[in-house]
Design a protein around this motif. Structure first.
Motif, PDB file in Angstrom:
ATOM      1  N   ALA A 179       0.824  -1.202   0.000  1.00 47.70           N
ATOM      2  CA  ALA A 179       0.000   0.000   0.000  1.00 47.70           C
ATOM      3  C   ALA A 179       0.860   1.255   0.000  1.00 47.70           C
ATOM      4  O   ALA A 179       0.548   2.237  -0.700  1.00 47.70           O
ATOM      5  N   GLU A 233       2.273   1.841  -3.386  1.00 46.47           N
ATOM      6  CA  GLU A 233       1.259   2.431  -4.264  1.00 46.47           C
ATOM      7  C   GLU A 233       1.069   3.913  -3.959  1.00 46.47           C
ATOM      8  O   GLU A 233       0.861   4.724  -4.873  1.00 46.47           O
ATOM      9  N   LYS A 234       1.145   4.268  -2.678  1.00 45.28           N
ATOM     10  CA  LYS A 234       1.009   5.678  -2.286  1.00 45.28           C
ATOM     11  C   LYS A 234       2.171   6.495  -2.842  1.00 45.28           C
ATOM     12  O   LYS A 234       1.975   7.622  -3.337  1.00 45.28           O
ATOM     13  N   GLU A 268       1.517   7.017  -6.424  1.00 41.80           N
ATOM     14  CA  GLU A 268       0.432   7.993  -6.597  1.00 41.80           C
ATOM     15  C   GLU A 268       0.934   9.421  -6.412  1.00 41.80           C
ATOM     16  O   GLU A 268       0.527  10.343  -7.133  1.00 41.80           O
ATOM     17  N   THR A 306       2.757  -4.166  -7.545  1.00 42.17           N
ATOM     18  CA  THR A 306       2.251  -4.459  -6.203  1.00 42.17           C
ATOM     19  C   THR A 306       1.181  -5.547  -6.253  1.00 42.17           C
ATOM     20  O   THR A 306       1.097  -6.380  -5.349  1.00 42.17           O
ATOM     21  N   GLN A 307       0.375  -5.563  -7.298  1.00 36.34           N
ATOM     22  CA  GLN A 307      -0.663  -6.579  -7.409  1.00 36.34           C
ATOM     23  C   GLN A 307      -0.069  -7.961  -7.682  1.00 36.34           C
ATOM     24  O   GLN A 307      -0.571  -8.981  -7.199  1.00 36.34           O
ATOM     25  N   TYR A 320      -3.575  -5.961   3.325  1.00 36.63           N
ATOM     26  CA  TYR A 320      -3.353  -4.982   2.245  1.00 36.63           C
ATOM     27  C   TYR A 320      -4.474  -3.950   2.210  1.00 36.63           C
ATOM     28  O   TYR A 320      -4.212  -2.743   2.117  1.00 36.63           O
ATOM     29  N   ASN A 321      -5.721  -4.397   2.319  1.00 35.87           N
ATOM     30  CA  ASN A 321      -6.853  -3.474   2.263  1.00 35.87           C
ATOM     31  C   ASN A 321      -6.904  -2.576   3.494  1.00 35.87           C
ATOM     32  O   ASN A 321      -7.264  -1.397   3.396  1.00 35.87           O
ATOM     33  N   LYS A 364      -4.386   0.072   2.819  1.00 35.92           N
ATOM     34  CA  LYS A 364      -4.894   1.022   1.810  1.00 35.92           C
ATOM     35  C   LYS A 364      -5.884   1.998   2.452  1.00 35.92           C
ATOM     36  O   LYS A 364      -5.838   3.205   2.178  1.00 35.92           O
ATOM     37  N   ASP A 365      -6.785   1.478   3.286  1.00 35.19           N
ATOM     38  CA  ASP A 365      -7.745   2.345   3.958  1.00 35.19           C
ATOM     39  C   ASP A 365      -7.032   3.345   4.863  1.00 35.19           C
ATOM     40  O   ASP A 365      -7.433   4.521   4.945  1.00 35.19           O
ATOM     41  N   ASN A 420      -5.757   6.090   2.915  1.00 36.39           N
ATOM     42  CA  ASN A 420      -6.812   6.744   2.135  1.00 36.39           C
ATOM     43  C   ASN A 420      -6.606   6.559   0.641  1.00 36.39           C
ATOM     44  O   ASN A 420      -6.812   7.476  -0.166  1.00 36.39           O
ATOM     45  N   LEU A 421      -6.182   5.349   0.240  1.00 34.05           N
ATOM     46  CA  LEU A 421      -5.998   5.058  -1.178  1.00 34.05           C
ATOM     47  C   LEU A 421      -7.323   4.649  -1.822  1.00 34.05           C
ATOM     48  O   LEU A 421      -8.134   3.990  -1.182  1.00 34.05           O
TER      49      LEU A 421
END
Length: 256
Positions: A33, A36-37, A40, A67-68, A247-248, A251-252, A255-256
């Protein structure tokens, strides 16, 4: 917004960062995550250091996997396959058998990586951490992930190495003299406990060991520009079924 995340947003996009990924087994899925940030926000990574599961994420990402793709590996790799069981090695499971899982997914040598990587492993013979950054990549990664008592140590140049988290679970040292800011991703925060959750000797001893391990690492946060400390303490570090939930959660949190 969380202060550590707010500091991420304020970083100078024209200045590369050094990224530190802590150990934490399957909880290291949270590191995906923050990667990914970083993507981004348009930040450039100068180098990555990692310990244990963080070393695995660092080597896979620097080898060019998304990442996936790395999350898929976390979700679909059983840590405790019966075929890995060993009675003749210094661990319940033979670490070298993980070669078949990752060797075709990481580059052969450190010099082949898209981003420089430092892998922390623990020298079991002299009791000192070592930061691998040159030569062949596979064995240092396997060594860094070799949890003592569960996975057998890895021999590199006739020296036995085990889990990097034994001696350095948050390896900032490779970057202490760098001109670039250090950003941390930490997944080994101890869980907060109620009195009812500390009502047996075993529970107290187990929690005390987590607190001691965290205390040995937390001062290193002062060397970073910011460290994101993910709230994943309630997940197991060994159950791959939790990978996507971890992972989720991360991400939360970002704030992705």
């Amino acid at each position: 917004m969380n202060k550590s995340i707010d500091k991420l947003h304020k970083l100078n996009k024209n200045k590369p960062i050094n990224l530190v990924l802590s150990g934490g087994g399957v909880k290291c899925a949270a590191h995906l995550a923050i990667l990914e940030k970083i993507e981004e926000l348009g930040l450039t990574i100068n180098a990555i250091s990692g310990s244990s599961g963080g070393a695995l994420v660092a080597s896979l990402y620097a080898s060019g996997l998304s990442t996936q793709e790395i999350l898929f590996i976390f979700k679909n790799t059983s840590l405790f396959k019966f075929s890995f069981f060993s009675i003749k090695k210094a661990g319940l499971f033979d670490t070298i058998l993980f070669r078949s899982i990752i060797e075709d997914k990481i580059k052969p040598k450190f010099s082949d990586l898209q981003v420089p990587v430092y892998i922390a492993a623990s020298n079991m013979q002299n009791g000192k951490p070592r930061y691998f950054s040159k030569g062949k990549l596979l064995k240092p990664v396997l060594a860094s992930c070799a949890i003592p008592g569960i996975f057998s140590p890895i021999k590199i140049n006739n020296i036995l190495y085990s889990d990097g988290g034994i001696l350095d679970n948050f390896p900032v040292k490779p970057f202490l003299e760098s001109a670039y800011p250090i950003i941390g991703s930490y997944v080994s925060e101890p869980a907060k406990k109620t009195p009812q959750e500390l009502n047996t000797t075993l529970k107290v001893i187990t929690h005390a060991s987590f607190l001691r391990a965290h205390s040995a690492e937390s001062f290193k946060f002062d060397f970073t520009k910011t460290t994101v400390r993910f709230p994943v303490s309630n997940y197991s570090g060994l159950d791959t079924k939790d990978s996507e939930k971890i992972y989720n959660t991360a991400k939360d949190y970002l704030n992705l």
